[in-house]
Design a protein around this motif. Structure first.
Motif, mmCIF file in Angstrom:
data_model
loop_
_atom_site.group_PDB
_atom_site.id
_atom_site.type_symbol
_atom_site.label_atom_id
_atom_site.label_comp_id
_atom_site.label_asym_id
_atom_site.label_seq_id
_atom_site.Cartn_x
_atom_site.Cartn_y
_atom_site.Cartn_z
ATOM 1 N N GLY A 1 -26.203 84.335 -6.909
ATOM 2 C CA GLY A 1 -26.259 84.366 -5.448
ATOM 3 C C GLY A 1 -27.673 84.373 -4.907
ATOM 4 N N ARG A 2 -28.575 85.016 -5.614
ATOM 5 C CA ARG A 2 -29.968 85.096 -5.162
ATOM 6 C C ARG A 2 -30.777 83.857 -5.510
ATOM 7 N N VAL B 1 -19.245 89.104 -6.390
ATOM 8 C CA VAL B 1 -19.911 90.397 -6.214
ATOM 9 C C VAL B 1 -19.006 91.344 -5.428
ATOM 10 N N GLN B 2 -18.465 90.880 -4.312
ATOM 11 C CA GLN B 2 -17.595 91.719 -3.490
ATOM 12 C C GLN B 2 -16.357 92.171 -4.266
ATOM 13 N N LEU C 1 -24.777 88.364 -8.981
ATOM 14 C CA LEU C 1 -25.920 88.675 -8.113
ATOM 15 C C LEU C 1 -27.083 87.735 -8.389
ATOM 16 N N TYR D 1 -21.263 85.438 -4.372
ATOM 17 C CA TYR D 1 -21.168 86.670 -3.583
ATOM 18 C C TYR D 1 -19.715 87.114 -3.390
ATOM 19 N N ARG E 1 -23.515 79.825 -4.066
ATOM 20 C CA ARG E 1 -23.906 81.174 -3.653
ATOM 21 C C ARG E 1 -22.732 81.914 -3.018
#
Length: 88
Positions: free
Chosen positions: A10-11, A26-27, A7, A23, A19
């Motif tokens: 990605g941010r 993250v998924q 996270l 993500y 990124r």
């Protein structure tokens, strides 16, 4: 820790391909760690859950007869009374 790091990446990372990979991580971690996620915005709602989760929308009245799910505006409602997880 892997989820938090992804996270953060990605941010904050300026490179689009980095990124996207973050993500994707993250998924993947959310699929592994969270049995279901409520997603709601304004008058639109959804419930996302894994194949191990059963009973979403299985509303029953006190006499045992099937009830109409309480869904729609502004927020979908899903009772957890009949929700259960199968073992992997």
């Amino acid at each position: 820790m892997e989820l938090s790091n992804a996270l953060d990446t990605g941010r904050s990372n300026p490179q689009e391909d980095v990124r996207k990979q973050a993500y994707a991580t993250v998924q993947q971690r959310l699929r592994e760690l969270v049995p279901f996620i409520f997603i709601d915005h304004l008058t639109t709602g959804a419930v996302v859950y894994s194949s191990k989760v059963h009973g979403i929308g299985e509303h029953r009245l006190p006499d045992g007869s099937r009830a109409v799910p309480l869904t729609g505006t502004p927020t979908p409602y899903h009772s957890f009374t009949y929700v259960w997880l199968s073992r992997p």
